[in-house]
Design an enzyme around this catalytic site. Sequence first.
Site, PDB file in Angstrom:
ATOM      1  N   LYS A   1     -20.475 -20.818  -9.213  1.00  0.00           N
ATOM      2  CA  LYS A   1     -19.736 -20.715 -10.475  1.00  0.00           C
ATOM      3  C   LYS A   1     -18.319 -20.223 -10.223  1.00  0.00           C
ATOM      4  O   LYS A   1     -17.342 -20.720 -10.815  1.00  0.00           O
ATOM      5  CB  LYS A   1     -20.476 -19.751 -11.411  1.00  0.00           C
ATOM      6  CG  LYS A   1     -20.083 -19.883 -12.855  1.00  0.00           C
ATOM      7  CD  LYS A   1     -20.806 -21.068 -13.471  1.00  0.00           C
ATOM      8  CE  LYS A   1     -20.613 -21.106 -14.966  1.00  0.00           C
ATOM      9  NZ  LYS A   1     -21.627 -21.940 -15.619  1.00  0.00           N
TER      10      LYS A   1
ATOM     11  N   ASN B   1     -21.162 -28.309 -17.953  1.00  0.00           N
ATOM     12  CA  ASN B   1     -20.408 -27.146 -18.433  1.00  0.00           C
ATOM     13  C   ASN B   1     -19.063 -26.970 -17.752  1.00  0.00           C
ATOM     14  O   ASN B   1     -18.170 -26.316 -18.307  1.00  0.00           O
ATOM     15  CB  ASN B   1     -21.224 -25.863 -18.226  1.00  0.00           C
ATOM     16  CG  ASN B   1     -22.419 -25.770 -19.137  1.00  0.00           C
ATOM     17  OD1 ASN B   1     -22.818 -26.759 -19.747  1.00  0.00           O
ATOM     18  ND2 ASN B   1     -22.999 -24.590 -19.239  1.00  0.00           N
TER      19      ASN B   1
ATOM     20  N   GLY C   1     -33.861 -21.902 -27.194  1.00  0.00           N
ATOM     21  CA  GLY C   1     -33.389 -20.848 -26.323  1.00  0.00           C
ATOM     22  C   GLY C   1     -31.891 -20.686 -26.439  1.00  0.00           C
ATOM     23  O   GLY C   1     -31.282 -21.057 -27.454  1.00  0.00           O
TER      24      GLY C   1
ATOM     25  N   TYR D   1       0.857  -1.184   0.000  1.00  0.00           N
ATOM     26  CA  TYR D   1       0.000   0.000   0.000  1.00  0.00           C
ATOM     27  C   TYR D   1       0.897   1.239   0.000  1.00  0.00           C
ATOM     28  O   TYR D   1       1.945   1.227  -0.631  1.00  0.00           O
ATOM     29  CB  TYR D   1      -0.972  -0.065   1.196  1.00  0.00           C
ATOM     30  CG  TYR D   1      -2.177   0.819   1.006  1.00  0.00           C
ATOM     31  CD1 TYR D   1      -2.953   0.736  -0.145  1.00  0.00           C
ATOM     32  CD2 TYR D   1      -2.534   1.734   1.978  1.00  0.00           C
ATOM     33  CE1 TYR D   1      -4.050   1.551  -0.330  1.00  0.00           C
ATOM     34  CE2 TYR D   1      -3.637   2.558   1.809  1.00  0.00           C
ATOM     35  CZ  TYR D   1      -4.387   2.467   0.653  1.00  0.00           C
ATOM     36  OH  TYR D   1      -5.474   3.288   0.469  1.00  0.00           O
TER      37      TYR D   1
END
Length: 371
Positions: free
Chosen positions: A74, A298, A176, A19
């Site tokens: 996900k 998927n 779709g 920082y």
Amino acid sequence: MQVVSTTALTGPAELSLAYTPGVALVCEAIAADPTMTQHYTWVPNVVAVVTDGTAVLGLGDIGPSAAMPVMEGKAVLFKQFGGVDAVPICLDTTDTEEIIETVVRLAPSFGGINLEDISAPRCFEIEDRLKERLDIPVFHDDQHGTAVVALAALKNALRLTGREPATTRVVISGAGAAGVAVAKILLEAGIEDLAVTDRKGVLHSSRGDLTPVKRALAELTADRTGRTGSLADVLDGADVYIGVSGGTVPEEDVARMAPESIVFGLANPHPEVHPDVARRHARVVATGRSDFPNQINNVLAFPGIFRGAFDVHATAITEGMKLAAAEAIADLVGDDLSEDLVIPSPFDPRVGPAVAAAVSAAARRDGVARR
């Protein structure tokens, strides 16, 4: 989920580097050359998982807050299977323009955009316009993830049954997001005789009720073969059925398909054709469920696709990259190919690296790699 540092922060020296004042040097370097974000920030390894909550799994339009657990899941899969960091973003709007503008404004914080659970037909326009405006990968997983894995499984099913793409007759029920994408990738892969159906039957241009997306798909599919009628009509003698509709196909229609047919009932949790029924007539059966063989999942695709795209700082995900991903997934089955194994397990540790390598190579071939 949590965000953690990849380096230790144990004392004043590390604090001043991470920082103030040390961080200012990095800021100045990026201000002078914005491409330095690729070297000094997490941006090139992080994807935004974006939804408006309108088409969540089988739950439908449940809104952005209720969609968050799916987006978190996900993100966990991205990290577990692709080593990709992901941030779930649930937008409190269903307006197409607002979604596009919001994602464009968020884009500098991310190396890629994964669109998720956005209802059709808006999802098509949102993805297309974001791809036009952004120079990072934009990928609607409901469309393309499903398409890639379905193609991988179909490649092996065709090999097992001795068929060639150019002479295989395919029927897809559901027009779709997933149905459109599956149809397009099958055409890219060499399938020539393809009919897509919705609730009113086969998509063909003589129908007066088609949306622009469905009309364009009709011109690429049934218009070329002259097929019309109902789902039952086109299933008669078909080699392959792929369901992405959530409907139900009667057993007598499956029984009229070609010998050694291939049936992929991908609706969850209830496949269009129950596997026990399908196996009475088909040689190869696949579903989207984990409790039956040949799960079309998927997760076999999207972590590796983004990993491969990020590894070469790709500006987009091309059709060639998707086809390469499907080929890589299919090839992993190898000599183990059988009726109950046309697609590898999501837990096969070879999947993510193989897909990533294939996608990176395709990105270079397609001219979208920046390194």
